[in-house]
Design an enzyme around this catalytic site. Structure first.
Site, PDB file in Angstrom:
ATOM      1  CB  CYS A 121      31.649  -0.392  33.307  1.00  0.00           C
ATOM      2  SG  CYS A 121      31.763   1.220  34.091  1.00  0.00           S
ATOM      3  CB  THR A 123       4.669   6.245   0.882  1.00  0.00           C
ATOM      4  OG1 THR A 123       5.218   5.165   1.631  1.00  0.00           O
ATOM      5  CG2 THR A 123       5.779   6.976   0.163  1.00  0.00           C
ATOM      6  N   GLY A 126      30.801  -4.585  35.747  1.00  0.00           N
ATOM      7  CA  GLY A 126      31.254  -5.980  35.707  1.00  0.00           C
ATOM      8  C   GLY A 126      32.632  -6.149  36.343  1.00  0.00           C
ATOM      9  CE  LYS A 184      -4.247  -1.486   0.391  1.00  0.00           C
ATOM     10  NZ  LYS A 184      -5.144  -1.247  -0.760  1.00  0.00           N
ATOM     11  CG  HIS A 241      31.375   1.463  29.075  1.00  0.00           C
ATOM     12  ND1 HIS A 241      30.422   0.522  29.383  1.00  0.00           N
ATOM     13  CD2 HIS A 241      31.366   2.349  30.080  1.00  0.00           C
ATOM     14  CE1 HIS A 241      29.852   0.839  30.534  1.00  0.00           C
ATOM     15  NE2 HIS A 241      30.402   1.942  30.981  1.00  0.00           N
ATOM     16  CD  GLU A 284      30.425  -1.472  26.389  1.00  0.00           C
ATOM     17  OE1 GLU A 284      31.564  -1.886  26.677  1.00  0.00           O
ATOM     18  OE2 GLU A 284      29.637  -1.012  27.240  1.00  0.00           O
TER      19      GLU A 284
HETATM   20  N1  GLN Z   1      27.667   1.948  38.752  1.00  0.00           N
HETATM   21  C1  GLN Z   1      29.061   1.908  38.498  1.00  0.00           C
HETATM   22  C2  GLN Z   1      29.715   3.272  38.666  1.00  0.00           C
HETATM   23  O1  GLN Z   1      29.064   4.272  38.642  1.00  0.00           O
HETATM   24  C3  GLN Z   1      29.349   1.353  37.130  1.00  0.00           C
HETATM   25  C4  GLN Z   1      28.828   2.210  36.027  1.00  0.00           C
HETATM   26  C5  GLN Z   1      28.768   1.486  34.722  1.00  0.00           C
HETATM   27  O2  GLN Z   1      28.768   0.276  34.676  1.00  0.00           O
HETATM   28  N2  GLN Z   1      28.662   2.228  33.635  1.00  0.00           N
HETATM   29  O3  GLN Z   1      30.912   3.346  38.809  1.00  0.00           O
END
Ligand code: GLN
Length: 548
Positions: free
Chosen positions: A396, A209, A398, A205, A522, A524
């Site tokens: 982090c 658009t 983790g 359809k 981080h 990632e």
């Molecule tokens: N909560 C933790 C801190 O503030 C880790 C933050 C995070 O994992 N981005 O240090």
């Protein structure tokens, strides 16, 4: 602008020295993939030898995405310069393979803040400050400044949401003004819409658009190219209809693809760039997409499928961890495997529950997070991974959780914790650095953006990076407490990367384990399809290697 730029970007008969602007807008509904479309256009321009500065516009009033809830808004992406921005910037960085900065992210909040600050400073010379020309003027200036500072040949601006959104009106108006002010064919409008499929026969359809194009025309913009999302390729009839009713020369199909990374090669084959070259009156060029084709082949070809567990409280929202999943995809393609996720909700997760949840998985990621919910369960998961030689990657929070787990269960520091969870802990193995204390305004008080680390030779982290000095992006308040480092090291933890001053722990690892690595950063945010991140690469390789 370099002389080279004049040559390659010069339109015949026109001595153009200015960059070209491409605006990508969306219609009908959001979530159709404007980010992927804009990134693909940018990739294909760079694959032709041009340079591109992307800009993502978000209509919200937040100055940046730092205080936005990932459940509502998806991941908060962090740039090298510490800008906390929309996750679409992550797509741009991944597709383009380069790092962006604060100029590439624009929100209504940022524009309004600038206008109001100027007004307070008396810079409007007694004039009435208005949406037009002052707010629109500020938007145009931002876009032109980004072009100038980056020296790019093209600025690709994606306007988030849809053209009908009230909060987008100033941005659309600014784009219209830029088009009418720029000489020659310097501005192109690409509009992404939806072609829904109705009924048992699956008829496509075009009406939504058509309406969406009318809405854009009503705002003074005639789109040059329509890209239409639909499950399948568009019927010829539908293409003709959209061309006729929308008064557009170019209509491009945007069907479901197996992976977002197929975007550039797909759009190239569909002639999107020829349409852009026509619109902007530039010389037609060949794109070099060889690396992309190779990447897609390995991404879609993986023989074995790994099961990767991921802990977290945003289990209901995939978008909160997009960069982690993308990093896993890049690393999987490189290691010729595929992966599937196993979410582990850690609220009230006992050690026995963790054991059940993790037996049979190939590896576990404990990603970043905030607050106390689920932390005990995450500690149980890390303990299981450590004791059972299961590949573990801590990002982090983790890394902080891995530190707490080791302090409690290996160093015998009962009750060890982070003050984020237990302010009265007898062993604050994680703490707030003195320099960070006393800052209590939530917006922008964290260690944010790229920070250097020195890696220790002979460690796994050093081997994976293959370098002594690296930088990674940060977004956190707490750090490993230097007072406990000796105790942790004596029991076998290796802090394999530290800040140049030596007081911030950036990486930890356990040498006898198959893969037990965590970082305060981080990583990632820095993985690219064509350049997988070394930590994810190492993690996926460990997960795909049989336990020895
Ligand atoms: N909560 C933790 C801190 O503030 C880790 C933050 C995070 O994992 N981005 O240090």
């Amino acid at each position: 602008m370099t002389p080279k730029h004049h040559e390659k970007n010069n339109v015949k008969g026109q001595s153009s020295t200015s960059p070209k602007y491409i605006f990508v807008t969306g219609g009908v509904m959001s979530g159709l993939g404007k980010g992927i479309l804009s990134s693909s256009i940018s990739v294909l321009l760079e694959a032709r030898g041009y340079t591109v500065a992307p800009i993502k516009i978000d209509g919200y009033l937040n100055v940046d995405a730092g205080t936005m809830n990932p459940i509502e808004h998806g991941e908060v992406f962090v740039l090298d310069d510490g800008t906390e921005c929309d996750m679409d910037l992550g797509n741009y960085e991944r597709f383009l393979g380069k790092s962006l900065n604060t100029e590439n992210s624009l929100t209504t909040g940022r524009i309004m803040q600038r206008v109001i600050q100027k007004e307070r400073r008396g810079e409007y010379l007694g004039k009435t400050v208005q949406m037009i020309p002052h707010v629109t003027g500020e938007i145009k200036q931002w876009i032109k400044r980004t072009a100038k500072n980056s020296g790019a040949d093209f600025v690709v601006t994606e306007i988030g949401g849809t053209v009908g959104d009230l909060e987008n009106q100033m941005f659309i108006e600014a784009a219209r003004e830029l088009h009418s002010e720029e000489p020659g064919k310097n501005v192109a409008f690409v509009h992404l819409t939806l072609v829904p499929v109705m009924g048992v026969v699956g008829e496509q359809k075009s009406k939504p658009t058509q309406h969406s194009i009318k809405e854009l025309q009503h705002l003074g913009i005639q789109p040059d190219i329509i890209v239409a999302r639909s499950e399948k390729m568009l019927d010829k009839k539908i293409i003709q209809k959209i061309k006729l009713f929308g008064d557009v020369d170019h209509v491009i199909s945007d069907p479901d693809l197996k992976s977002i990374y197929e975007g550039p090669v797909f759009f190239e084959n569909e002639g999107l760039m020829t349409a852009i070259e026509d619109t902007l009156g530039i010389t037609k060029k060949e794109a070099n997409t060889k690396d992309w084709k190779n990447f897609i082949d390995s991404l879609l070809d993986g023989e074995k499928t790994l099961t990767i567990a991921i802990t977290g409280k945003y289990t209901q929202l995939h978008d909160a961890y997009t960069s982690i999943f993308e990093s896993l995809s890049h690393a999987s393609a490189k290691n010729k495997v595929r992966y599937k996720l196993k979410w582990v909700e850690t609220t009230d997760l006992s050690y026995d529950d963790a054991k059940k949840a993790l037996s049979g998985v190939d590896g576990i990621i404990v990603p970043g997070g905030f607050g106390s919910r689920g932390v005990e369960g995450k500690i149980n998961c890390v303990r299981y991974a450590r004791e059972n030689n299961l590949p573990f990657l801590g990002l982090c929070y983790g890394m902080q959780i891995a530190t707490i787990e080791y302090a409690r269960n290996v160093c015998g520091l009962n009750g060890a914790n982070t003050p984020e969870v237990d302010e009265k802990t007898p062993h604050p193995v994680i703490h707030v650095m003195e320099s960070q204390k006393g800052i209590d305004n939530l917006g922008g008080t964290m260690r944010l953006g790229a920070y250097p680390a020195e890696l220790q030779k002979g460690t796994l982290v050093h081997e994976l990076y293959g370098k002594d000095n690296i930088t990674e992006r940060h977004r956190h308040r707490y750090e490993v407490n230097p007072e406990y480092i000796k105790a942790l090291e004596n029991k076998g933890i290796i802090f394999s990367g530290k800040s140049p001053s030596g007081d911030l722990m950036e990486f930890l690892e356990l040498p006898k384990h198959r893969f037990f690595v965590a970082t305060q950063a981080h990583p990632e945010f820095k993985s690219r399809p064509l350049l997988p991140h070394p930590l994810f690469d190492g993690f996926v390789r460990a997960c795909s290697t049989k336990k020895g």
